[in-house]
Design a protein around this motif. Structure first.
Motif, PDB file in Angstrom:
ATOM      1  N   GLN A  36     104.189  18.827  51.924  1.00  0.00           N
ATOM      2  CA  GLN A  36     103.737  20.200  52.075  1.00  0.00           C
ATOM      3  C   GLN A  36     102.387  20.444  51.409  1.00  0.00           C
ATOM      4  OE1 GLN A  36     105.743  22.811  53.519  1.00  0.00           O
ATOM      5  NE2 GLN A  36     103.991  24.160  53.314  1.00  0.00           N
ATOM      6  N   PHE A  38      99.176  18.838  48.635  1.00  0.00           N
ATOM      7  CA  PHE A  38      98.554  17.764  47.859  1.00  0.00           C
ATOM      8  C   PHE A  38      97.597  18.418  46.872  1.00  0.00           C
ATOM      9  CE2 PHE A  38      99.433  16.532  52.224  1.00  0.00           C
ATOM     10  CZ  PHE A  38     100.449  15.619  51.984  1.00  0.00           C
ATOM     11  N   GLU A  40      95.191  18.559  43.212  1.00  0.00           N
ATOM     12  CA  GLU A  40      94.452  17.935  42.114  1.00  0.00           C
ATOM     13  C   GLU A  40      94.096  19.039  41.127  1.00  0.00           C
ATOM     14  OE1 GLU A  40      91.326  14.703  42.546  1.00  0.00           O
ATOM     15  OE2 GLU A  40      90.111  16.426  41.926  1.00  0.00           O
TER      16      GLU A  40
ATOM     17  N   ARG B  49      91.889  26.177  48.193  1.00  0.00           N
ATOM     18  CA  ARG B  49      93.135  25.837  48.877  1.00  0.00           C
ATOM     19  C   ARG B  49      92.838  25.794  50.370  1.00  0.00           C
ATOM     20  NH1 ARG B  49      97.732  29.755  49.824  1.00  0.00           N
ATOM     21  NH2 ARG B  49      99.645  28.539  50.029  1.00  0.00           N
ATOM     22  N   GLY B  54      99.953  22.346  58.978  1.00  0.00           N
ATOM     23  CA  GLY B  54     101.212  22.424  58.241  1.00  0.00           C
ATOM     24  C   GLY B  54     101.146  21.962  56.800  1.00  0.00           C
ATOM     25  N   ASN B  55      99.978  21.475  56.353  1.00  0.00           N
ATOM     26  CA  ASN B  55      99.865  21.004  54.972  1.00  0.00           C
ATOM     27  C   ASN B  55      98.761  21.721  54.211  1.00  0.00           C
ATOM     28  OD1 ASN B  55     101.805  18.687  54.780  1.00  0.00           O
ATOM     29  ND2 ASN B  55     100.637  18.119  56.596  1.00  0.00           N
ATOM     30  N   PHE B  56      98.933  21.738  52.898  1.00  0.00           N
ATOM     31  CA  PHE B  56      97.941  22.370  52.039  1.00  0.00           C
ATOM     32  C   PHE B  56      97.283  21.340  51.129  1.00  0.00           C
ATOM     33  CE2 PHE B  56     100.773  25.865  53.064  1.00  0.00           C
ATOM     34  CZ  PHE B  56      99.907  26.931  53.242  1.00  0.00           C
ATOM     35  N   GLY B  57      95.973  21.494  50.932  1.00  0.00           N
ATOM     36  CA  GLY B  57      95.259  20.760  49.892  1.00  0.00           C
ATOM     37  C   GLY B  57      94.853  21.780  48.841  1.00  0.00           C
ATOM     38  N   PHE B  58      94.993  21.420  47.577  1.00  0.00           N
ATOM     39  CA  PHE B  58      94.740  22.394  46.508  1.00  0.00           C
ATOM     40  C   PHE B  58      94.025  21.701  45.351  1.00  0.00           C
ATOM     41  CE2 PHE B  58      96.044  24.645  42.627  1.00  0.00           C
ATOM     42  CZ  PHE B  58      95.723  25.959  42.955  1.00  0.00           C
ATOM     43  N   VAL B  59      92.861  22.221  44.989  1.00  0.00           N
ATOM     44  CA  VAL B  59      92.074  21.605  43.920  1.00  0.00           C
ATOM     45  C   VAL B  59      91.589  22.686  42.955  1.00  0.00           C
ATOM     46  CG1 VAL B  59      89.950  20.330  43.390  1.00  0.00           C
ATOM     47  CG2 VAL B  59      91.332  19.667  45.360  1.00  0.00           C
ATOM     48  N   LYS B  73      87.087  18.097  48.499  1.00  0.00           N
ATOM     49  CA  LYS B  73      88.293  17.345  48.110  1.00  0.00           C
ATOM     50  C   LYS B  73      89.559  18.009  48.669  1.00  0.00           C
ATOM     51  CE  LYS B  73      90.691  14.248  46.126  1.00  0.00           C
ATOM     52  NZ  LYS B  73      90.917  13.375  45.033  1.00  0.00           N
ATOM     53  N   LEU B  77      92.412  16.398  51.124  1.00  0.00           N
ATOM     54  CA  LEU B  77      93.843  16.384  50.766  1.00  0.00           C
ATOM     55  C   LEU B  77      94.693  17.037  51.865  1.00  0.00           C
ATOM     56  CD1 LEU B  77      93.795  17.236  46.932  1.00  0.00           C
ATOM     57  CD2 LEU B  77      94.225  15.018  47.988  1.00  0.00           C
ATOM     58  N   LEU B  80      95.802  14.733  54.649  1.00  0.00           N
ATOM     59  CA  LEU B  80      96.553  13.510  54.356  1.00  0.00           C
ATOM     60  C   LEU B  80      97.747  13.340  55.295  1.00  0.00           C
ATOM     61  CD1 LEU B  80      96.729  13.223  50.460  1.00  0.00           C
ATOM     62  CD2 LEU B  80      95.656  11.627  52.039  1.00  0.00           C
ATOM     63  N   GLU B  81      98.263  14.438  55.774  1.00  0.00           N
ATOM     64  CA  GLU B  81      99.444  14.392  56.635  1.00  0.00           C
ATOM     65  C   GLU B  81      99.301  15.394  57.768  1.00  0.00           C
ATOM     66  OE1 GLU B  81     101.962  11.585  56.221  1.00  0.00           O
ATOM     67  OE2 GLU B  81     103.033  13.343  56.941  1.00  0.00           O
ATOM     68  N   LYS B  83     101.734  17.803  60.435  1.00  0.00           N
ATOM     69  CA  LYS B  83     103.076  18.259  60.798  1.00  0.00           C
ATOM     70  C   LYS B  83     102.987  19.034  62.092  1.00  0.00           C
ATOM     71  CE  LYS B  83     104.847  20.506  57.188  1.00  0.00           C
ATOM     72  NZ  LYS B  83     104.393  20.368  55.812  1.00  0.00           N
ATOM     73  N   ASP B 245     110.670  31.059  50.821  1.00  0.00           N
ATOM     74  CA  ASP B 245     110.231  29.663  50.744  1.00  0.00           C
ATOM     75  C   ASP B 245     111.351  28.660  50.481  1.00  0.00           C
ATOM     76  OD1 ASP B 245     110.474  30.771  48.239  1.00  0.00           O
ATOM     77  OD2 ASP B 245     108.731  29.766  47.380  1.00  0.00           O
ATOM     78  N   TYR B 311     102.337  31.464  55.126  1.00  0.00           N
ATOM     79  CA  TYR B 311     102.960  30.294  55.738  1.00  0.00           C
ATOM     80  C   TYR B 311     104.420  30.553  56.119  1.00  0.00           C
ATOM     81  CZ  TYR B 311     104.586  25.526  56.433  1.00  0.00           C
ATOM     82  OH  TYR B 311     105.137  24.388  56.964  1.00  0.00           O
ATOM     83  N   SER B 332      98.953  26.980  42.818  1.00  0.00           N
ATOM     84  CA  SER B 332      98.845  27.557  44.150  1.00  0.00           C
ATOM     85  C   SER B 332      99.899  28.650  44.311  1.00  0.00           C
ATOM     86  CB  SER B 332      99.013  26.484  45.220  1.00  0.00           C
ATOM     87  OG  SER B 332     100.114  25.684  44.929  1.00  0.00           O
TER      88      SER B 332
END
Lengths: 431, 453
Positions: A36, A38, A40, B49, B54-59, B73, B77, B80-81, B83, B245, B311, B332
């Motif tokens: 769900q 990723f 950092e 973010r 369907g996916n989240f990247g969070f830095v 970045k 992220l 990476l996948e 869905k 959730d 979401y 997040s």
């Protein structure tokens, strides 16, 4: 750090310590069976403690825009600073501990592991959903002080957390497992075995009547006990006279079967470090030895107030906070009997894995009262099905005097190592 | 600074993305016995973010100049996948600046004056050594300035100022320690912490009283919950359950939590309302830039609505509620409550007590926990009720139950709604404490299990 030191020099601050911390946490999160998020998370910052005219001031910062303003604010904090002069350490400590391995844990590998584990769980239990988190955290700490101490160390902490939840024949179930290590090496088959064991026992519901029975507290259920002990032996609570153990040093406060120690040098527990967050070398020390209270837990400031030797127990929640008292690694020494044998010796009782609402009683007094989130009936030496709607309550200073046995097996949960503890005559209330 | 942050937006590569930047300044005054400590700290930080397939990247980042590398970045992220594609809800593009108007702004009051007030409170404790051993007072003032940017053009600045005070008195008889706590906190300004002398006196006398009182007998009771603990009860028992959730991909749980299902009797109305200006759980926009709202979780006993992030609302195709919140920029946003309360009914407190032959009047909350259907919550103090009369005090009352049974067992809702903030907050998935409010009138619940001696 140099800019800050310059400003300190200008103001003739003779006593100070500066704490620096950097953390980079990298997480792969699964939610309800699917990857769900990723993450950092990067964080670094400083805590500056200064002492002047018998008073202590403090400031923390994570963005050094104006060093002069920061040190000026630290000076201002002296006006209402605590009246204390901690003795900062001067001993140079060389880090000989093997706690840093320069290893990666590729996100792709973590995603694969997560998917595989989730597949195995959901092929057996279709109605359950699995949440999981696989993370790598880089931690770096540096301390220097006015007494000449300078030290630094770093470590990588790899960890996972996995839990399966959903509807089973006995109602909603949460079954979880967690571990942490300096290397990304985990026995995932064993983890699945642990979770499957819990889930299998949740197929059937067993009845138990209100009364007093022996209870085996599993390592994961012991948080209420640990919380109460840490409050009880806390040096500050001792100083302020609000721990029931106030006059109990040298006395038996728990069963003689139980020994609780801090060991900062265990290379298999992730709390290990060459020194604490004040630069004091960590000491292996049994705070409770065979049930006898040996001493209270102090940081540098409480040490000065209560005249107890500091043993490296000053830790900060983050660079933002002043140190408070805590363990590097909290260890309950294991016993000699295997868990299997302990179970065999119980004719009627409970084994407890999860609690709901632990730590919300008068924990300072040692009281506990919680719902048995995940508990199984033991009958004639065998674990049967799940018991529900059960409250378990009592007082640790009374109940943990009646320990029947402590298991040989232990579980490492981050910076804790805990055995199974079997206690007799625990109060159970059932709806 | 804002211009630098805004530059990050064009480096986000995904279906939708957010950048949040926060500056938080915290002032604490803590008294523990004779010791007094004052601290002030300022924290800078932000996050990017990105949502994709369907996916989240969070830095997260600290220095505004790191926003571009963080945006890149987070975008990597998020990819990476992949869905199954979910069509995100249509979002309203918002451009707004919000700062609260406070009657008595704590930021304008000199620290010396704040210290003086706290010292005066502390004097009451120190002068009560005949009844208590020690006491702690905590004053907290937190100012947060937040920028919320979204790739669709949403650009929000929101400011919040929380003020609060909490105190605990500890009575001690040589072997047993007995604390009693009280707390006050909201976004109304400095007045919130003034005139607390009576409450301090109450904490002292209750700690002393409880030290001498009996422990509760374990068993099943009819209880009257005061507004404080009833508020925590509804937050724990039903509030968390209504957060989408934990079930948006769980068909079995969706069946149990079906909109339109009967949860309690007709007298029960439960609301989550983030628009209550001045309350601790108030916010104008959540951390996804969605306006806060008033949501009926239970209406006339029927399950009416869930709480959502963008979401979860999109994946379940339900209305947005503006409940995606994070405790700070390091985390997040996840689905959280705001101000959650039971709406007032018609009965008077006296009437409800009068109808009880044997039961407990349970007051004040220490906390609570929930695991979907099972929950616990613990009281500061309770009193035995016999034949409609409130009698002796009882200690260590921890209540537990199954939420679906317990909601049906609420058989009276009084007319005296009170909303509480405090200094702590709610914890979920490692994010603690999130400022929330809880509230309720007095309510009566039958068949509650209590653990005890």
């Amino acid at each position: 750090m140099e800019k800050i030191l310059n400003e300190i020099g200008k103001r003739k601050i003779e006593k100070y310590d500066i704490f620096y911390e950097k953390r980079i946490k990298n997480e792969v999160k699964f939610e309800q069976n699917e990857p769900q998020e990723f993450i950092e998370r990067k964080e670094e910052g400083y805590g500056l403690r200064i002492v002047k005219d018998g008073k202590r001031g403090f400031i923390s910062f994570n963005l050094l825009e104006n060093p002069e303003e920061i040190v000026e604010k630290a000076m201002e904090s002296l006006i209402y600073g605590k009246e204390i002069e901690p003795d900062f350490p001067s001993e140079k400590i060389e880090n000989k501990l093997k706690i840093f391995y320069d290893l990666e844990w590729e996100e792709k590998d973590r995603i694969e592991i997560g998917k595989e584990m989730i597949n195995k769980i959901s092929s057996k239990y279709k109605d359950l959903r699995v949440n999981a988190n696989f993370s790598k955290e880089y931690i770096e700490k540096k301390i220097l002080n006015s007494n000449g101490f300078e030290g630094e160390f770093k470590k990588n902490v790899f960890s996972y957390y996995i839990y399966a939840f959903g509807l089973m024949p006995t109602g909603i179930v949460f079954a979880s497992d967690t571990e942490a290590n300096f290397k990304p090496k985990f026995n995932f088959d064993k983890i699945l075995e642990n979770i499957f064991f819990l889930l299998e026992k949740c197929e059937v519901e067993e009845k138990i009547k209100s009364g007093r029975y022996p209870v085996i507290f599993s390592p994961t259920s012991l948080s209420f006990f640990i919380h109460a002990i840490i409050q009880g032996i806390d040096g500050k609570n001792f100083e302020k006279g609000i721990t029931p153990l106030k006059d109990k040093k040298g006395e038996k406060i728990l069963s003689d079967k139980i020994t609780i120690l801090n060991d900062p040098e265990r290379e298999d527990l992730v709390g290990s470090a060459p020194f604490d967050d004040e630069g004091v070398k960590g000491e292996k020390f049994k705070f409770i030895e065979n049930g006898i209270l040996k001493d209270f837990l102090v940081d540098l400031e409480t040490s000065k107030r209560v005249n107890i030797k500091p043993r490296g127990n000053g830790f900060r929640n983050s660079f933002e906070n002043l140190p408070t008292r805590s363990f590097s690694n909290f260890i309950i020494e294991n016993g000699e009997k295997n868990l299997e044998k302990i179970i065999k010796e119980i004719s009627y009782g409970l084994i407890l894995y999860e609690t709901i609402g632990a730590g919300q009683s008068n924990t300072l007094a040692g009281e506990y009262s919680f719902n048995a989130g995940l508990a199984f009936l033991i009958e004639n030496g065998e674990i049967k099905g799940r018991v529900k709607d059960v409250m378990i309550s009592g007082n640790i200073y009374e109940d943990f005097k009646k320990i029947i046995s402590i298991s040989k097996e232990t579980k490492k949960i981050y910076d804790y190592e805990l055995p199974y503890i079997c206690v007799s005559d625990v109060k159970i209330d059932k709806k | 600074m804002k211009e630098i942050i805004e530059k990050g937006l064009s480096y986000i590569d995904g279906e939708i993305g957010w950048i949040i930047y926060e500056i938080t300044e915290i002032t604490n005054i803590v008294c523990f016995g004779e010791d007094i400590e004052v601290s002030n700290s300022k924290r800078y930080g932000g996050n990017v973010r990105v949502y994709n397939n369907g996916n989240f990247g969070f830095v997260t980042f600290t220095n505004p100049s790191d926003v571009i590398s963080s945006a890149k970045k987070a975008s990597i992220l998020a990819k990476l996948e992949k869905k199954e594609k979910i069509n995100l809800k249509n979002l309203k593009v918002i451009k707004d600046k919000f700062s609260p108007q406070l009657k008595n702004d704590p930021r304008k009051i000199p620290i010396s004056e704040k210290v003086e007030i706290i010292k005066n409170y502390n004097k009451i404790f120190l002068d009560s050594k005949d009844r208590i051993r020690n006491a702690i007072i905590r004053y907290n003032e937190t100012e947060t300035k937040k920028i919320i940017l979204r790739t669709d053009g949403t650009n929000i600045e929101e400011e919040r100022i929380y003020t609060g005070i909490a105190f605990s008195a500890f009575a001690f008889d040589g072997s047993r320690v007995q604390p009693f706590m009280k707390s006050f906190g909201d976004q109304r300004g400095f007045d919130t912490i003034l005139n607390k002398e009576k409450d301090i006196e109450e904490a002292i006398s209750n700690a002393f009283l409880l030290l001498k009182s009996e422990k509760v007998e374990g068993g099943i009771y009819t209880v009257i919950l005061d507004p404080d603990i009833a508020g925590v009860f509804i937050h724990e028992a039903f509030g968390h359950l209504s957060e989408a959730d934990h079930l948006h991909r769980n068909e079995k749980l969706k069946e149990i939590m079906k909109i339109g299902k009967k949860m309690g009797s007709e007298i029960l109305n439960v609301v989550d309302n983030g628009t209550l200006y001045g309350e601790r759980g108030f916010y104008r926009y959540d951390d996804e830039g969605v306006p806060s709202s008033k949501t009926y979780l239970i209406k006339n006993g029927i399950f009416n609505s869930r709480l959502h992030s963008i979401y979860t609302a999109s994946s379940m195709d339900e209305e947005l509620t503006g409940n995606a919140r994070a405790i700070n920029y390091r985390f997040s946003p996840i689905v959280r409550m705001s101000c959650t309360y039971i709406e007032p009914g018609e009965k008077s407190f006296e009437e409800v007590v009068d109808e009880i032959k044997y039961g407990l009047y349970v007051k004040g909350s220490i906390g609570g926990q929930t695991e979907i259907e099972m929950f616990t919550f613990s009281a500061q103090i309770a009193y035995l009720i016999e034949n409609g009369k409130i009698k002796k005090p009882i200690r260590d009352v921890i209540l537990t139950g199954n939420v679906f049974e317990t909601l049906k067992n609420i058989d009276a809702v009084c007319n005296d709604l009170k909303i509480h903030g405090g200094l702590g907050g709610c914890g979920k998935n490692g994010q603690f404490p999130l400022p929330v409010s809880t509230g309720s009138p007095h309510i009566r619940v039958k068949n509650v299990l209590i653990g005890g001696k």
